[in-house]
Design an enzyme around this catalytic site. Structure first.
Site, mmCIF file in Angstrom:
data_model
loop_
_atom_site.group_PDB
_atom_site.id
_atom_site.type_symbol
_atom_site.label_atom_id
_atom_site.label_comp_id
_atom_site.label_asym_id
_atom_site.label_seq_id
_atom_site.Cartn_x
_atom_site.Cartn_y
_atom_site.Cartn_z
ATOM 1 N N HIS A 298 62.276 -8.136 -0.870
ATOM 2 C CA HIS A 298 63.272 -8.834 -0.815
ATOM 3 C C HIS A 298 61.941 -10.336 -1.245
ATOM 4 C CE1 HIS A 298 66.184 -11.858 -0.021
ATOM 5 N NE2 HIS A 298 65.850 -12.425 1.380
ATOM 6 N N HIS A 337 68.098 -4.207 -8.592
ATOM 7 C CA HIS A 337 68.547 -4.836 -7.672
ATOM 8 C C HIS A 337 70.051 -4.426 -6.511
ATOM 9 C CE1 HIS A 337 70.629 -9.127 -5.403
ATOM 10 N NE2 HIS A 337 69.922 -9.305 -5.858
ATOM 11 N N ASP A 393 62.318 -12.470 -9.367
ATOM 12 C CA ASP A 393 61.137 -12.214 -9.205
ATOM 13 C C ASP A 393 59.749 -11.339 -9.724
ATOM 14 O OD1 ASP A 393 61.453 -13.123 -5.879
ATOM 15 O OD2 ASP A 393 62.323 -11.678 -5.693
#
Ligand SMILES: CC(C)(COP(=O)(O)OP(=O)(O)OC[C@H]1O[C@@H](n2cnc3c(N)ncnc32)[C@H](O)[C@@H]1OP(=O)(O)O)[C@@H](O)C(=O)NCCC(=O)NCCS
Length: 501
Positions: A298, A337, A393
């Protein structure tokens, strides 16, 4: 029992249970069926295990929530196939261009963009709540200098709760927050005050975790700076006066905060709602959110992505690394994702932002490796067939690193803005006119059926037992070894030595 529908399309499913021959009509609302309607499908207990509880109704099995909606929400919309992200209906791209973090925070929490006076009041209130009790500073000082900042931050949020007993439903009454849904203005005031406190203090706590790690004294919040300007001051200020952060970096951080403010019912927000459903105080709720966010699948991914790029080292090593990914020996961190099966719109915005930051900070040396990796990944059959694209990210870490932020502080920079999303969802849940039901999922029990206790003398080791079926022998540090070799008497005078241990 119902008849099979003829012409007119109805918003329902007709389900025939082949075990019993019975037909059921299951209503469809917003393209979903209620799990409790499925529970109405029952069959007599037959050859099933008793633990399947067949006669109590059919269960919905959805490990890892692959297709389960757990709440109705009006906050954030994601369309993973088309790469759409909207806060309260506003496309993320427009907010990034035109809004600022605190305005977006107001929007997420309260549903509309604030008027000028609403914004000024909101800004003043948040900045007024940036100071922390000096005993919380002392709490930070009890950590080891090399503690992970997220360990410090999640502890700090939990500690903050101890400083607000009036905000704790365990002390001030179970309905402290849920009464607000019935129009109790005092309850609503308590609820919104904790939101101001948490959003206001989050940068102060985050900066304290960073300064502890750096071995620097804590700064007190500065007046007259923006939310992110003050955050940079808290992180960086050493001496002198009239500190002003570099405007490009202040704006970049603000943009990153907008992009990270909310993301629907992701892992940490689901944690926040799960924990919040017990009606615990919002400080414990946010601390739990931090714990979920911290994980490498995460919010910890931006840190892991940079570590991965550092390990790859340079563009010529990318093909060898991709081979490992394709052999499933490695995960390509910063890709993939659960919801986006197309481009993550946040990663596109961040990619543009990166160039602006690099103009000021200098180019991140890992950028070439990152771009080569992204290129290889784009062409890889393995990645294409699984719809794995760069996520938020992948590039955010490159910006943070160029800004001189240590890797283990990246998730902290994610947690600060995400407090807004967590609190928006928590507030929405507390204000549900139907009340708050505790979240209590079920399991499919596959373990042993009922059996009788076996006396110690009658027990035998299972010859088919695997390494997982008993604790493994753990190794001990040097001091335990020396204690094992020593002899000593315990508090009751009993002598201990190697033979007795
Ligand atoms: C984000 C993530 C946890 C989503 O997981 P998920 O929705 O459960 O997806 P799955 O794990 O079912 O992945 C589907 C397939 O793609 C593969 N896959 C997913 N992400 C991958 C990645 N980053 N690198 C390599 N393979 C990946 C899985 O091995 C799986 O392959 P299989 O179908 O052959 O078994 C996952 O993509 C991941 O671990 N990404 C890296 C960590 C990361 O960047 N996290 C930040 C998210 S914002």
């Amino acid at each position: 029992m119902v008849s099979i529908p003829s012409k007119a399309p109805r918003q329902s499913l007709t389900v025939i249970d082949n075990r019993t021959g019975q037909a059921y009509e299951v209503p469809i609302t917003h393209n979903s069926v209620l799990a409790t309607d499925i529970k109405k499908i029952k069959a007599p207990a037959g050859q099933d295990r008793a633990e399947d509880e067949t006669e109590q109704g059919l269960r919905v099995y959805d490990p890892a929530y692959m297709n389960t909606a757990v709440i109705t929400s009006r906050i954030t919309y994601i369309n993973g196939l088309d790469g759409i992200l909207r806060y309260r209906g506003y496309p993320i791209q427009q907010l990034v261009k035109k809004s600022n973090f605190l305005e977006t925070a107001y929007l997420l929490l309260y549903g509309e963009l604030p008027t000028k006076s609403q914004y000024d009041n909101w800004n003043n209130e948040i900045m007024h709540h940036t100071f922390i009790h000096s005993d919380i500073e002392n709490m930070f000082k009890t950590f080891r200098y090399d503690s992970h900042p997220m360990a410090m931050l999640s502890s700090a949020f939990a500690t903050m709760g101890a400083f607000a007993p009036e905000a704790n439903p365990s002390l001030a009454g179970q309905k402290l927050y849920t009464n607000a849904a019935k129009g109790d203005m005092e309850a609503l005031k308590v609820l919104d005050k904790q939101i101001l406190r948490i959003i206001g203090k989050a940068p102060t706590l985050a900066a304290a975790s960073y300064r502890m790690r750096q071995g620097r004294p804590f700064n007190r919040p500065a007046q007259g700076l923006s939310y992110t300007g003050n955050f940079l001051y808290l992180l960086d200020y050493l001496s002198g006066h009239e500190y002003q952060p570099h405007p490009v970096l202040e704006k970049a951080l603000d943009t990153l905060f907008i992009l990270h403010a909310d993301h629907e019912v992701n892992c940490s927000t689901a944690t926040v709602l799960q924990v919040g459903s017990s009606l615990v105080d919002p400080y414990s709720v946010v601390a739990a959110g931090c714990s979920a966010l911290y994980g490498p699948s995460h919010g910890g991914a931006s840190e892991s992505a940079i570590r991965m790029l550092m390990e790859i080292g340079s563009p010529e090593n990318v093909p060898a690394f991709m081979e490992k990914v394709e052999k499933r020996e490695r995960v390509l961190v910063g890709f993939g994702h659960r919801v986006y099966k197309n481009v993550d719109p946040r990663s596109t915005a961040i990619r543009e932002l990166a160039e602006e930051v690099f103009e000021v900070t200098g180019r991140n040396k890992l950028l070439d490796t990152a771009m080569t990796l992204a290129d290889y990944a784009r062409k890889s059959e393995f990645m294409k067939s699984r719809n794995l694209y760069p996520n938020v990210d992948f590039f955010s870490g490159l910006i943070y690193q160029a800004m001189g932020i240590p890797l283990d502080v990246f998730p902290v920079l994610f947690a600060v803005p995400r407090c807004v999303g967590w609190l928006a969802h928590w507030r929405q849940m507390m204000l549900n006119p139907a009340g708050v039901k505790i979240w209590r999922p079920r399991q499919l029990y596959l373990g042993e059926g009922e059996r009788d206790y076996v006396e110690t003398a009658d027990r035998k080791e299972n010859p088919k037992a695997s390494v997982f079926d008993a604790p493994v022998q753990v190794s001990h540090g040097g001091d335990s070894k020396r204690m094992e070799l020593a002899t000593y008497k315990d508090e009751r005078g009993q002598t201990w030595g190697k033979s007795k241990l």
